[in-house]
Design an enzyme around this catalytic site. Structure first.
Site, PDB file in Angstrom:
ATOM      1  N   ARG A 145     -24.312 -25.440   9.864  1.00 25.81           N
ATOM      2  CA  ARG A 145     -25.759 -25.945  10.213  1.00 25.81           C
ATOM      3  C   ARG A 145     -25.599 -27.502  10.978  1.00 25.81           C
ATOM      4  O   ARG A 145     -26.721 -28.179  11.119  1.00 25.81           O
ATOM      5  CB  ARG A 145     -26.293 -26.357   9.020  1.00 25.81           C
ATOM      6  CG  ARG A 145     -27.529 -25.300   8.399  1.00 25.81           C
ATOM      7  CD  ARG A 145     -27.905 -25.820   7.278  1.00 25.81           C
ATOM      8  NE  ARG A 145     -29.350 -25.230   6.824  1.00 25.81           N
ATOM      9  CZ  ARG A 145     -29.412 -23.948   6.592  1.00 25.81           C
ATOM     10  NH1 ARG A 145     -28.563 -23.298   5.973  1.00 25.81           N
ATOM     11  NH2 ARG A 145     -30.831 -23.700   6.024  1.00 25.81           N
ATOM     12  N   LYS A 197     -32.384 -14.492   8.679  1.00 27.33           N
ATOM     13  CA  LYS A 197     -30.930 -14.250   8.597  1.00 27.33           C
ATOM     14  C   LYS A 197     -30.440 -13.573   7.505  1.00 27.33           C
ATOM     15  O   LYS A 197     -29.716 -12.744   7.470  1.00 27.33           O
ATOM     16  CB  LYS A 197     -30.305 -15.965   8.654  1.00 27.33           C
ATOM     17  CG  LYS A 197     -30.844 -16.773   9.565  1.00 27.33           C
ATOM     18  CD  LYS A 197     -30.022 -18.160   9.660  1.00 27.33           C
ATOM     19  CE  LYS A 197     -30.630 -18.987   8.344  1.00 27.33           C
ATOM     20  NZ  LYS A 197     -32.171 -19.418   8.373  1.00 27.33           N
ATOM     21  N   ARG A 226     -38.339 -18.915  -4.399  1.00 31.36           N
ATOM     22  CA  ARG A 226     -37.790 -20.256  -4.349  1.00 31.36           C
ATOM     23  C   ARG A 226     -38.341 -21.731  -4.340  1.00 31.36           C
ATOM     24  O   ARG A 226     -39.394 -21.617  -4.164  1.00 31.36           O
ATOM     25  CB  ARG A 226     -36.701 -20.142  -3.048  1.00 31.36           C
ATOM     26  CG  ARG A 226     -35.533 -19.257  -3.071  1.00 31.36           C
ATOM     27  CD  ARG A 226     -34.902 -19.200  -1.609  1.00 31.36           C
ATOM     28  NE  ARG A 226     -34.860 -20.535  -0.909  1.00 31.36           N
ATOM     29  CZ  ARG A 226     -34.128 -20.178   0.250  1.00 31.36           C
ATOM     30  NH1 ARG A 226     -33.691 -19.189   0.728  1.00 31.36           N
ATOM     31  NH2 ARG A 226     -34.240 -21.256   0.956  1.00 31.36           N
ATOM     32  N   ARG A 244     -37.424 -28.693   5.976  1.00 30.16           N
ATOM     33  CA  ARG A 244     -36.145 -28.042   6.474  1.00 30.16           C
ATOM     34  C   ARG A 244     -36.312 -27.624   8.042  1.00 30.16           C
ATOM     35  O   ARG A 244     -35.337 -27.648   8.605  1.00 30.16           O
ATOM     36  CB  ARG A 244     -36.567 -26.628   5.637  1.00 30.16           C
ATOM     37  CG  ARG A 244     -35.826 -26.902   4.420  1.00 30.16           C
ATOM     38  CD  ARG A 244     -36.411 -25.694   3.307  1.00 30.16           C
ATOM     39  NE  ARG A 244     -35.944 -24.287   3.393  1.00 30.16           N
ATOM     40  CZ  ARG A 244     -36.642 -23.409   3.192  1.00 30.16           C
ATOM     41  NH1 ARG A 244     -37.755 -23.541   2.397  1.00 30.16           N
ATOM     42  NH2 ARG A 244     -36.171 -22.132   3.303  1.00 30.16           N
TER      43      ARG A 244
HETATM   44  P1  AP5 Z   1     -35.116 -14.258   5.284  1.00 36.78           P
HETATM   45  O1  AP5 Z   1     -34.197 -13.244   5.755  1.00 36.78           O
HETATM   46  O2  AP5 Z   1     -35.152 -14.717   3.859  1.00 36.78           O
HETATM   47  O3  AP5 Z   1     -35.203 -15.668   6.051  1.00 36.78           O
HETATM   48  P2  AP5 Z   1     -33.715 -16.630   6.305  1.00 36.78           P
HETATM   49  O4  AP5 Z   1     -33.679 -17.018   7.835  1.00 36.78           O
HETATM   50  O5  AP5 Z   1     -32.623 -16.161   5.630  1.00 36.78           O
HETATM   51  O6  AP5 Z   1     -34.491 -18.008   5.724  1.00 36.78           O
HETATM   52  P3  AP5 Z   1     -33.934 -19.137   4.600  1.00 36.78           P
HETATM   53  O7  AP5 Z   1     -35.391 -19.648   4.186  1.00 36.78           O
HETATM   54  O8  AP5 Z   1     -33.158 -18.284   3.544  1.00 36.78           O
HETATM   55  O9  AP5 Z   1     -32.828 -19.716   5.381  1.00 36.78           O
HETATM   56  P4  AP5 Z   1     -32.811 -21.237   5.126  1.00 36.78           P
HETATM   57  O10 AP5 Z   1     -31.794 -21.394   6.179  1.00 36.78           O
HETATM   58  O11 AP5 Z   1     -34.002 -22.072   5.251  1.00 36.78           O
HETATM   59  O12 AP5 Z   1     -32.343 -21.383   3.676  1.00 36.78           O
HETATM   60  P5  AP5 Z   1     -30.812 -21.305   2.871  1.00 36.78           P
HETATM   61  O13 AP5 Z   1     -30.841 -20.388   1.741  1.00 36.78           O
HETATM   62  O14 AP5 Z   1     -30.021 -21.047   3.870  1.00 36.78           O
HETATM   63  O15 AP5 Z   1     -36.588 -13.880   5.708  1.00 36.78           O
HETATM   64  C1  AP5 Z   1     -37.934 -14.724   5.262  1.00 36.78           C
HETATM   65  C2  AP5 Z   1     -39.273 -13.943   4.910  1.00 36.78           C
HETATM   66  O16 AP5 Z   1     -39.371 -13.215   6.043  1.00 36.78           O
HETATM   67  C3  AP5 Z   1     -38.667 -12.835   3.937  1.00 36.78           C
HETATM   68  O17 AP5 Z   1     -39.967 -12.832   3.296  1.00 36.78           O
HETATM   69  C4  AP5 Z   1     -38.405 -11.434   4.792  1.00 36.78           C
HETATM   70  O18 AP5 Z   1     -39.106 -10.277   4.051  1.00 36.78           O
HETATM   71  C5  AP5 Z   1     -39.326 -11.783   5.954  1.00 36.78           C
HETATM   72  N1  AP5 Z   1     -38.742 -11.250   7.175  1.00 36.78           N
HETATM   73  C6  AP5 Z   1     -37.505 -11.214   7.718  1.00 36.78           C
HETATM   74  N2  AP5 Z   1     -37.429 -10.730   8.765  1.00 36.78           N
HETATM   75  C7  AP5 Z   1     -38.727 -10.576   9.155  1.00 36.78           C
HETATM   76  C8  AP5 Z   1     -39.325  -9.848  10.470  1.00 36.78           C
HETATM   77  N3  AP5 Z   1     -38.471  -9.347  11.371  1.00 36.78           N
HETATM   78  N4  AP5 Z   1     -40.648  -9.699  10.394  1.00 36.78           N
HETATM   79  C9  AP5 Z   1     -41.369  -9.890   9.467  1.00 36.78           C
HETATM   80  N5  AP5 Z   1     -40.867 -10.411   8.202  1.00 36.78           N
HETATM   81  C10 AP5 Z   1     -39.627 -10.759   8.136  1.00 36.78           C
HETATM   82  O19 AP5 Z   1     -30.673 -22.989   2.873  1.00 36.78           O
HETATM   83  C11 AP5 Z   1     -31.510 -23.535   1.581  1.00 36.78           C
HETATM   84  C12 AP5 Z   1     -31.239 -25.010   1.605  1.00 36.78           C
HETATM   85  O20 AP5 Z   1     -29.690 -25.101   1.270  1.00 36.78           O
HETATM   86  C13 AP5 Z   1     -31.300 -25.764   2.613  1.00 36.78           C
HETATM   87  O21 AP5 Z   1     -32.532 -26.228   2.957  1.00 36.78           O
HETATM   88  C14 AP5 Z   1     -30.229 -26.989   2.362  1.00 36.78           C
HETATM   89  O22 AP5 Z   1     -30.770 -27.912   1.655  1.00 36.78           O
HETATM   90  C15 AP5 Z   1     -29.124 -26.335   1.703  1.00 36.78           C
HETATM   91  N6  AP5 Z   1     -28.012 -25.720   2.710  1.00 36.78           N
HETATM   92  C16 AP5 Z   1     -27.746 -24.390   2.998  1.00 36.78           C
HETATM   93  N7  AP5 Z   1     -26.739 -24.351   3.902  1.00 36.78           N
HETATM   94  C17 AP5 Z   1     -26.399 -25.327   4.277  1.00 36.78           C
HETATM   95  C18 AP5 Z   1     -25.341 -25.877   5.058  1.00 36.78           C
HETATM   96  N8  AP5 Z   1     -24.430 -25.086   5.788  1.00 36.78           N
HETATM   97  N9  AP5 Z   1     -25.371 -27.339   5.088  1.00 36.78           N
HETATM   98  C19 AP5 Z   1     -26.152 -28.077   4.377  1.00 36.78           C
HETATM   99  N10 AP5 Z   1     -27.059 -27.730   3.644  1.00 36.78           N
HETATM  100  C20 AP5 Z   1     -27.234 -26.344   3.482  1.00 36.78           C
END
Ligand code: AP5
Length: 212
Positions: A86, A13, A159, A170
């Site tokens: 979410r 994402k 992270r 998660r």
């Molecule tokens: P990346 O693009 O970083 O993936 P992502 O989907 O953004 O993953 P996140 O881990 O950031 O998502 P998340 O939802 O767990 O975290 P968030 O920060 O939102 O890609 C991942 C890796 O793969 C990278 O190394 C990249 O280079 C590689 N890659 C990407 N695309 C690829 C491809 N096509 N092929 C190969 N490699 C690829 O949330 C963190 C925490 O915050 C949550 O756990 C929760 O506690 C809190 N939180 C956030 N939002 C909310 C909400 N709305 N409500 C409640 N709690 C929330």
């Protein structure tokens, strides 16, 4: 244009949101990034948020909806929602907030991946400490000169919640609380799917094709 990117942790994402910012001039609203900023602030709220995130659990709807409300009220020509909504209450709140601004959700794009790939992606992830560009030890390594390809920064960070235990939690939160949004947006006629297992450039092309 307002776009929701939906998918489990590691689906890509954040990676795709950054392309959409560069190519379409949209504003990325990542609740994960906003909460990490709150964590750094050292306030009582920031400390509570840090504990919840480290466990891999979801922060309360009230907090994240408040963060999104502030951003939408500040205005903009279109948003990419990365990691929000979410939960079903967050999805309802987003529809209402956009309506208040005379806007709507235009695309909900699910990046579909399988769980096996996520562990490798998350374990290998790092980001540029300066601009947030996302890298992966295997699929998108930091350039050999040690400088970020986007901004030239030389510091990279990993992270605190990118460990196997937190990732499992998660993922469980995703299946229990977020995956029902697929049905929610399907019924609204807004759900679209892209193969998130393809390489980064192919995913980018497939996402762009949905926007034309
Ligand atoms: P990346 O693009 O970083 O993936 P992502 O989907 O953004 O993953 P996140 O881990 O950031 O998502 P998340 O939802 O767990 O975290 P968030 O920060 O939102 O890609 C991942 C890796 O793969 C990278 O190394 C990249 O280079 C590689 N890659 C990407 N695309 C690829 C491809 N096509 N092929 C190969 N490699 C690829 O949330 C963190 C925490 O915050 C949550 O756990 C929760 O506690 C809190 N939180 C956030 N939002 C909310 C909400 N709305 N409500 C409640 N709690 C929330």
């Amino acid at each position: 244009m307002n776009i929701i990117l939906l998918g489990p942790p590691g689906a890509g994402k954040g990676t795709q949101a950054k392309f959409l910012v560069d190519e379409h001039g949209l504003t990325q609203l990542s609740t994960g990034d906003m909460l990490r900023d709150a964590k750094e602030s050292g306030t009582e709220m920031g400390k509570r948020v840090a504990e919840v995130m480290a466990r891999g659990e979801l922060v309360t709807d009230e907090i994240v909806i408040g963060l999104i409300r502030e951003k939408l009220e500040a205005g903009g020509r279109g948003f990419i929602f990365d990691g929000f909504p979410r939960t079903l209450p967050q999805a309802d709140a987003l529809a209402e907030l956009l309506q208040e601004e005379g806007q709507k959700v235009d695309h909900v794009i699910e990046l579909r991946v399988d769980d096996e790939a996520l562990v490798q992606r998350i374990a290998g992830r790092s980001t540029c400490a300066n601009c947030g560009e996302v890298y992966n030890d295997t699929t998108k390594p930091i350039p050999a000169d040690g400088k970020c390809a986007k901004c030239g920064g030389t510091e990279f960070k990993r992270r605190a919640d990118d460990n196997e235990e937190s990732l499992r939690k998660r993922l469980m939160e995703y299946y229990k609380q977020t995956s029902p949004l697929i049905g929610y947006y399907y019924v609204k006629g807004q759900h679209e799917v892209v193969d998130g297992l393809a390489d980064i450039e192919s995913v980018k092309a497939a996402v762009n094709a949905k926007l034309t």
